[in-house]
Design a protein around this motif. Structure first.
Motif, PDB file in Angstrom:
ATOM      1  N   VAL A 116     -14.035  -9.304  18.997  1.00  0.00           N
ATOM      2  CA  VAL A 116     -13.868  -9.799  20.324  1.00  0.00           C
ATOM      3  C   VAL A 116     -13.666 -11.248  20.212  1.00  0.00           C
ATOM      4  CG1 VAL A 116     -14.920 -10.034  22.757  1.00  0.00           C
ATOM      5  CG2 VAL A 116     -15.051  -8.039  21.448  1.00  0.00           C
TER       6      VAL A 116
ATOM      7  N   GLY B 218     -13.627 -12.798  24.938  1.00  0.00           N
ATOM      8  CA  GLY B 218     -13.424 -11.924  26.180  1.00  0.00           C
ATOM      9  C   GLY B 218     -12.352 -10.964  25.696  1.00  0.00           C
TER      10      GLY B 218
ATOM     11  N   GLU C 269     -10.854  -8.009  23.523  1.00  0.00           N
ATOM     12  CA  GLU C 269     -11.310  -7.144  22.507  1.00  0.00           C
ATOM     13  C   GLU C 269      -9.946  -6.661  21.577  1.00  0.00           C
ATOM     14  OE1 GLU C 269     -13.311  -2.686  21.892  1.00  0.00           O
ATOM     15  OE2 GLU C 269     -13.605  -3.921  23.920  1.00  0.00           O
TER      16      GLU C 269
ATOM     17  N   HIS D 121     -11.301  -8.374  28.579  1.00  0.00           N
ATOM     18  CA  HIS D 121     -12.717  -8.320  29.383  1.00  0.00           C
ATOM     19  C   HIS D 121     -12.741  -9.416  30.422  1.00  0.00           C
ATOM     20  CE1 HIS D 121     -14.339  -4.963  26.997  1.00  0.00           C
ATOM     21  NE2 HIS D 121     -13.915  -5.555  25.804  1.00  0.00           N
TER      22      HIS D 121
ATOM     23  N   GLU E 135     -10.735  -8.346  33.363  1.00  0.00           N
ATOM     24  CA  GLU E 135     -11.546  -7.274  34.199  1.00  0.00           C
ATOM     25  C   GLU E 135     -12.518  -8.063  35.202  1.00  0.00           C
ATOM     26  OE1 GLU E 135     -13.096  -4.855  31.107  1.00  0.00           O
ATOM     27  OE2 GLU E 135     -11.250  -3.783  31.066  1.00  0.00           O
TER      28      GLU E 135
END
Length: 196
Positions: free
Chosen positions: A2, A5, A7, A18, A21
């Motif tokens: 990662v 943020g 991955e 991430h 999101e």
């Protein structure tokens, strides 16, 4: 693995954003997601802003403005147009540059008023004008680049990422990132009239 943020799966599957999101959850008013987003990206954003502004206290102010803008405009984030981290760092860079321009404009106004009042020449004005013109040339030249080249160069020079980190973040092969940066720098030299 990662990185900021994003991955990057070992099996070659597409990267999972991430940060994107979290931004989408922030758009729905999720304060916990906003806190996690801030914790995840504020150090990187602050570093970027500090590199542009140099002044720590102004950089802290701009960081607050950046995350206020993220909170207020999270619904405008379009995951299909890029990574969430890039979106936040672009806001940070734009805000920092706006602060520099504002300070420069204020300083220019003060200099003009000072010269009018004192009616004296000042050697530093020529230097300030040259720096300002050069900065505008770079900004204009960057705007002419294709998005992929501009993104790679911005992440490298303003975000401080290595080529391999950029490759992982944008989900492109390392060779592609190297080519984008090489071609982008070549076009920048041409746009700015640099011959060497």
């Amino acid at each position: 693995m990662v990185i900021d943020g994003v991955e990057v799966p070992e099996d070659g599957a597409p990267p999972v954003d991430h940060v994107g999101e979290l931004i989408q959850r922030v758009a729905q008013g999720d304060q916990g997601a906003f806190a996690r987003l801030y914790d995840m990206l504020s150090p990187r954003a602050f570093g970027l802003i500090l590199r542009v502004l140099v002044d720590r206290s102004q950089s802290e102010e701009v960081l607050q403005e950046v995350f206020l803008e993220v909170w207020q405009s999270a619904e405008r984030f379009a995951p299909n147009r890029g990574q969430g981290r890039s979106w936040v760092l672009t806001i940070a860079h734009r805000r920092a540059v706006d602060r520099v321009r504002s300070a420069q404009s204020s300083a220019d106004r003060d200099v003009r008023i000072g010269f009018r009042d004192l009616d004296v020449a000042h050697d530093g004005v020529a230097e300030q004008v040259e720096l300002r013109i050069e900065g505008e040339k770079v900004t204009t030249a960057l705007a002419t680049l294709p998005e992929a080249q501009r993104e790679a160069l911005t992440l490298a020079y303003y975000g401080g990422y290595s080529q391999s980190e950029i490759a992982a973040l944008v989900g492109a092969p390392l060779g592609t990132i190297k080519t984008r940066m090489r071609d982008g720098l070549s076009r920048l030299r041409t746009e700015m009239g640099v011959t060497s």
